[in-house]
Motif scaffolding. Structure first.
Motif, PDB file in Angstrom:
ATOM      1  N   LEU A  56      87.158  42.386  68.226  1.00  0.00           N
ATOM      2  CA  LEU A  56      86.617  42.980  67.007  1.00  0.00           C
ATOM      3  C   LEU A  56      87.179  44.379  66.869  1.00  0.00           C
ATOM      4  N   ASP A  57      88.013  44.576  65.868  1.00  0.00           N
ATOM      5  CA  ASP A  57      88.581  45.892  65.589  1.00  0.00           C
ATOM      6  C   ASP A  57      87.782  46.528  64.464  1.00  0.00           C
ATOM      7  N   LEU A  58      87.109  47.626  64.776  1.00  0.00           N
ATOM      8  CA  LEU A  58      86.261  48.304  63.796  1.00  0.00           C
ATOM      9  C   LEU A  58      86.884  49.635  63.382  1.00  0.00           C
ATOM     10  N   GLU A  59      86.478  50.109  62.221  1.00  0.00           N
ATOM     11  CA  GLU A  59      86.905  51.428  61.774  1.00  0.00           C
ATOM     12  C   GLU A  59      86.396  52.477  62.761  1.00  0.00           C
ATOM     13  N   ASP A  60      87.155  53.547  62.900  1.00  0.00           N
ATOM     14  CA  ASP A  60      86.775  54.624  63.820  1.00  0.00           C
ATOM     15  C   ASP A  60      85.599  55.431  63.276  1.00  0.00           C
ATOM     16  N   ASP A  61      84.855  56.047  64.184  1.00  0.00           N
ATOM     17  CA  ASP A  61      83.765  56.977  63.864  1.00  0.00           C
ATOM     18  C   ASP A  61      82.703  56.388  62.939  1.00  0.00           C
ATOM     19  N   ILE A  62      82.334  55.148  63.148  1.00  0.00           N
ATOM     20  CA  ILE A  62      81.287  54.503  62.352  1.00  0.00           C
ATOM     21  C   ILE A  62      80.009  54.475  63.187  1.00  0.00           C
ATOM     22  N   GLU A  63      78.923  54.892  62.591  1.00  0.00           N
ATOM     23  CA  GLU A  63      77.616  54.824  63.246  1.00  0.00           C
ATOM     24  C   GLU A  63      76.943  53.514  62.859  1.00  0.00           C
ATOM     25  N   LEU A  64      76.617  52.714  63.850  1.00  0.00           N
ATOM     26  CA  LEU A  64      75.951  51.441  63.614  1.00  0.00           C
ATOM     27  C   LEU A  64      74.543  51.506  64.186  1.00  0.00           C
ATOM     28  N   PRO A  65      73.622  50.733  63.651  1.00  0.00           N
ATOM     29  CA  PRO A  65      72.283  50.663  64.256  1.00  0.00           C
ATOM     30  C   PRO A  65      72.397  50.225  65.713  1.00  0.00           C
ATOM     31  N   ASP A  66      71.463  50.688  66.532  1.00  0.00           N
ATOM     32  CA  ASP A  66      71.509  50.412  67.968  1.00  0.00           C
ATOM     33  C   ASP A  66      71.622  48.925  68.278  1.00  0.00           C
ATOM     34  N   GLU A  67      70.836  48.105  67.598  1.00  0.00           N
ATOM     35  CA  GLU A  67      70.836  46.663  67.875  1.00  0.00           C
ATOM     36  C   GLU A  67      72.213  46.050  67.623  1.00  0.00           C
ATOM     37  N   LEU A  68      72.836  46.445  66.536  1.00  0.00           N
ATOM     38  CA  LEU A  68      74.162  45.929  66.200  1.00  0.00           C
ATOM     39  C   LEU A  68      75.203  46.450  67.191  1.00  0.00           C
ATOM     40  N   GLN A  69      75.140  47.732  67.519  1.00  0.00           N
ATOM     41  CA  GLN A  69      76.085  48.319  68.461  1.00  0.00           C
ATOM     42  C   GLN A  69      75.942  47.703  69.852  1.00  0.00           C
ATOM     43  N   GLU A  70      74.706  47.439  70.264  1.00  0.00           N
ATOM     44  CA  GLU A  70      74.476  46.825  71.574  1.00  0.00           C
ATOM     45  C   GLU A  70      75.058  45.413  71.633  1.00  0.00           C
ATOM     46  N   ARG A  71      74.931  44.676  70.545  1.00  0.00           N
ATOM     47  CA  ARG A  71      75.500  43.325  70.508  1.00  0.00           C
ATOM     48  C   ARG A  71      77.019  43.393  70.648  1.00  0.00           C
ATOM     49  N   ILE A  72      77.627  44.317  69.952  1.00  0.00           N
ATOM     50  CA  ILE A  72      79.080  44.469  70.030  1.00  0.00           C
ATOM     51  C   ILE A  72      79.486  44.911  71.432  1.00  0.00           C
ATOM     52  N   ASP A  73      78.794  45.908  71.973  1.00  0.00           N
ATOM     53  CA  ASP A  73      79.125  46.424  73.308  1.00  0.00           C
ATOM     54  C   ASP A  73      78.963  45.364  74.389  1.00  0.00           C
ATOM     55  N   SER A  74      77.998  44.462  74.226  1.00  0.00           N
ATOM     56  CA  SER A  74      77.761  43.412  75.222  1.00  0.00           C
ATOM     57  C   SER A  74      78.805  42.298  75.137  1.00  0.00           C
ATOM     58  N   GLY A  75      79.560  42.269  74.047  1.00  0.00           N
ATOM     59  CA  GLY A  75      80.552  41.209  73.862  1.00  0.00           C
ATOM     60  C   GLY A  75      79.956  39.912  73.357  1.00  0.00           C
ATOM     61  N   ASP A  76      78.696  39.954  72.925  1.00  0.00           N
ATOM     62  CA  ASP A  76      78.026  38.763  72.406  1.00  0.00           C
ATOM     63  C   ASP A  76      78.453  38.553  70.955  1.00  0.00           C
ATOM     64  N   LEU A  77      79.628  37.960  70.792  1.00  0.00           N
ATOM     65  CA  LEU A  77      80.203  37.786  69.461  1.00  0.00           C
ATOM     66  C   LEU A  77      80.358  36.304  69.116  1.00  0.00           C
ATOM     67  N   PHE A  78      79.419  35.500  69.580  1.00  0.00           N
ATOM     68  CA  PHE A  78      79.413  34.068  69.294  1.00  0.00           C
ATOM     69  C   PHE A  78      78.143  33.729  68.530  1.00  0.00           C
ATOM     70  N   PHE A  79      78.285  32.902  67.491  1.00  0.00           N
ATOM     71  CA  PHE A  79      77.168  32.531  66.631  1.00  0.00           C
ATOM     72  C   PHE A  79      77.166  31.018  66.455  1.00  0.00           C
ATOM     73  N   TRP A  80      76.029  30.415  66.749  1.00  0.00           N
ATOM     74  CA  TRP A  80      75.915  28.965  66.612  1.00  0.00           C
ATOM     75  C   TRP A  80      75.949  28.532  65.163  1.00  0.00           C
ATOM     76  N   ASP A  81      75.461  29.363  64.291  1.00  0.00           N
ATOM     77  CA  ASP A  81      75.298  29.002  62.887  1.00  0.00           C
ATOM     78  C   ASP A  81      76.225  29.847  62.017  1.00  0.00           C
ATOM     79  N   ALA A  82      76.857  29.219  61.033  1.00  0.00           N
ATOM     80  CA  ALA A  82      77.760  29.927  60.138  1.00  0.00           C
ATOM     81  C   ALA A  82      77.043  31.039  59.384  1.00  0.00           C
ATOM     82  N   ASP A  83      75.800  30.794  58.979  1.00  0.00           N
ATOM     83  CA  ASP A  83      75.057  31.823  58.247  1.00  0.00           C
ATOM     84  C   ASP A  83      74.794  33.046  59.116  1.00  0.00           C
ATOM     85  N   ASP A  84      74.530  32.846  60.407  1.00  0.00           N
ATOM     86  CA  ASP A  84      74.340  33.987  61.314  1.00  0.00           C
ATOM     87  C   ASP A  84      75.632  34.773  61.477  1.00  0.00           C
ATOM     88  N   ALA A  85      76.755  34.074  61.552  1.00  0.00           N
ATOM     89  CA  ALA A  85      78.055  34.740  61.654  1.00  0.00           C
ATOM     90  C   ALA A  85      78.324  35.561  60.396  1.00  0.00           C
TER      91      ALA A  85
END
Length: 179
Positions: A56-85
């Motif tokens: 996942l290549d993101l724009e630099d210097d972007i502030e994300l909510p903690d929950e979203l940032q934690e998901r990205i940092d953990s590498g949990d980038l898999f979604f069972w459902d297309a709508d969740d993705a």
């Protein structure tokens, strides 16, 4: 689908594609993987798929909510459902982490644990088959079975340069090359 392979697989991997043709193609993709697993006698392999991002290549210097940032940092980038993705992708767009019309590199695939298991099984199978070939004398001394060529009766190794002899003790070696 009246598409070439590249365009068809592009649709297969995009969670936003949910027309009947793409859904059928996803079912065929799952079926073909199941048939291959059955051919290897891997009936215990789960046949579950979802949408994953390998990177996942993101724009630099972007502030994300903690929950979203934690998901990205953990590498949990898999979604069972297309709508969740798509929801995840929408959140990234809403916070400016991804911009423009650039698509995320989604892949319709097994979850990481299953993919890693399949890779481990294939590597083990490769090692087993190689061991059998070594036991049969197909690998080892660097010599190939078969005829010899040339007037001296020496065998030639096709596609490879001749081995370099070891340098004499009086020669100098630099950067791994004998001089």
């Amino acid at each position: 689908m009246n598409l070439g392979p590249t365009a068809a697989y592009g649709k297969l991997h995009q969670p936003s594609e949910h027309d009947l043709d793409t859904a059928s193609f996803r079912e065929l993709h799952q079926l073909s993987n199941s048939e291959v697993a059955a051919a290897y006698s891997w009936s215990d392999l789960p046949n579950a798929y979802g949408f994953g991002l390998d990177h996942l290549d993101l724009e630099d210097d972007i502030e994300l909510p903690d929950e979203l940032q934690e998901r990205i940092d953990s590498g949990d980038l898999f979604f069972w459902d297309a709508d969740d993705a798509l929801d995840f992708q929408g959140q990234l767009q809403a916070y400016g982490a991804i911009t423009g019309r650039r698509k995320l590199p989604w892949r319709y695939r097994w979850p990481d644990a299953v993919r890693d298991d399949v890779l481990a099984r294939l590597l083990a199978l490769n090692a087993e088959r190689y061991a059998v070939e070594v036991a049969q004398g197909l690998h080892g001394s660097g010599r190939r079975s078969g005829g010899t060529s040339g007037s001296g009766g020496t065998s030639h190794r096709r596609g490879r340069p001749p081995r370099n002899p070891q340098p004499d003790p009086g020669q100098t070696a630099q950067i791994g090359l004998a001089l």
